[in-house]
Design a protein around this motif. Structure first.
Motif: not given
Length: 353
Positions: A252-257, A275-277, A298-304
């Motif tokens: 569904i999604l990719g998360l890359a660094f 990071l790139t979502l 994105a919102i959850a990662l930015a918050t945590s």
């Protein structure tokens, strides 16, 4: 030693201590955030002395006898590849006088399954089931068809690629003593251009960038934070994916660094600031609500992780902008479905690949 000298010495020592403490604090502050140990996964120390009276039953770690075989079988079931389709493929029927064995068909297959940059395939009509399928041993086939894809993300099928398709299909037909029937090249190339124009106008690959506000992140911290949202490690270093709910579908999604950071000798000492979502829209089923989940992730990662969501120009992305993008995507989904190539479908994944 005079009182003044003693006072100066004490003052110098205090200043030195303050400088050392400040340097230590600054160094610790600038270290990337690290993953915190999970008590649930920590090894449990044995209580008391081990007993050697009876040997414990040997069991493979993580393997449940009741469900292990079923799980292993499910994992090893080969994914069924989508067949040729006249909507996005040039198809050339190949007639044969007598049924051909699967072994003979496999032996006649070309060494490569591409014509230029386009996928090439051969299917056989199973004499027993009456279904078109990729030939395999132990079956007999009463007819064949060769196909080449009209367009993908590399562009439209051109005349050189069509000619290569004809050469490969003819060689296969000669090997099985078949007679191919090829469509008109100019008509198919024109059809390829039309399909490519449609695909180019309705392709969408979205991405959000997450940037650290203050303290950088270590790769382990990123993995731990993303794993809480369902992301798993991808096949490429520095990449995680959110798996689809149905097997055989694209993530569904990719998360890359940074790949180099992921492959560093001591990753926990490596500092990541971005990071790139990402979301490849035509590859994911609409029912997965991928953009909604992208925004939520994105919102959850930015918050945590104490980060901020930004666009390609480095500007923060506001909720209103997300709503506009979502509305545009709904129109895109409708258009793809109207063309019988829904996002995440076999045809959609092939065309936008």
């Amino acid at each position: 030693m005079s009182t003044l000298q003693i006072s100066l010495a004490i003052l110098g020592g205090l200043i030195l201590a303050i400088v050392v403490a400040h340097s230590t604090w600054s160094a610790r502050k600038n270290l990337p955030r690290r993953a915190t140990p999970d008590p649930a996964t920590a090894p449990v120390e044995p209580v008391g002395e081990p007993s050697f009276d009876t040997a414990p039953e040997r069991r493979e770690p993580g393997f449940d006898r009741d469900s292990g075989l079923d799980a292993l079988t499910a994992m090893t079931v080969p994914e069924k590849k989508p067949g040729l389709d006249a909507l996005i493929d040039v198809i050339a029927p190949i007639l044969v006088d007598v049924p051909v064995s699967g072994e003979a068909a496999l032996a006649a297959m070309p060494a490569t399954r591409r014509a230029g940059s386009k996928p090439f395939a051969v299917e056989g009509l199973n004499a027993a089931t009456g279904a078109w399928e990729t030939p395999f041993a132990g079956q007999r086939y009463s007819a064949f068809q060769a196909g080449v894809q009209l367009a993908n993300r590399t562009g439209a099928l051109n005349q050189i690629e069509f000619s290569e398709f004809v050469i490969k299909a003819q060689a296969f037909a000669d090997a099985i003593d078949g007679q191919p029937e090829f469509p008109d090249m100019l008509d198919e190339v024109a059809r390829a251009r039309e399909l490519d124009n449609f695909a180019s106008a309705h392709d969408a690959q979205l991405s959000f960038t997450l940037r650290a506000k203050n303290t950088a992140w270590s790769p382990g911290y990123v993995h731990q934070s993303a794993a809480k949202l369902g992301f798993v490690t991808g096949s490429i270093p520095g990449r995680m994916v959110l798996p689809a709910s149905e097997s055989g579908h694209a993530p569904i999604l990719g998360l890359a660094f940074d790949t180099q950071a992921a492959m560093a000798e001591d990753p926990e000492q490596t500092a990541l600031r971005e990071l790139t979502l990402s979301l490849d829209v035509p590859q994911v089923l609409r029912s997965e609500q991928p953009f909604v989940r992208m925004c939520e992730a994105a919102i959850a990662l930015a918050t945590s992780m104490d980060g901020v969501i930004i666009d390609d120009q480095g500007q923060p992305i506001r909720p209103e902008a997300m709503e506009i993008i979502h509305a545009d995507l709904e129109q895109l989904y409708d258009t793809l479905e109207g063309r019988d190539m829904p996002a995440g479908s076999a045809l959609g994944r092939r065309l936008f690949s």
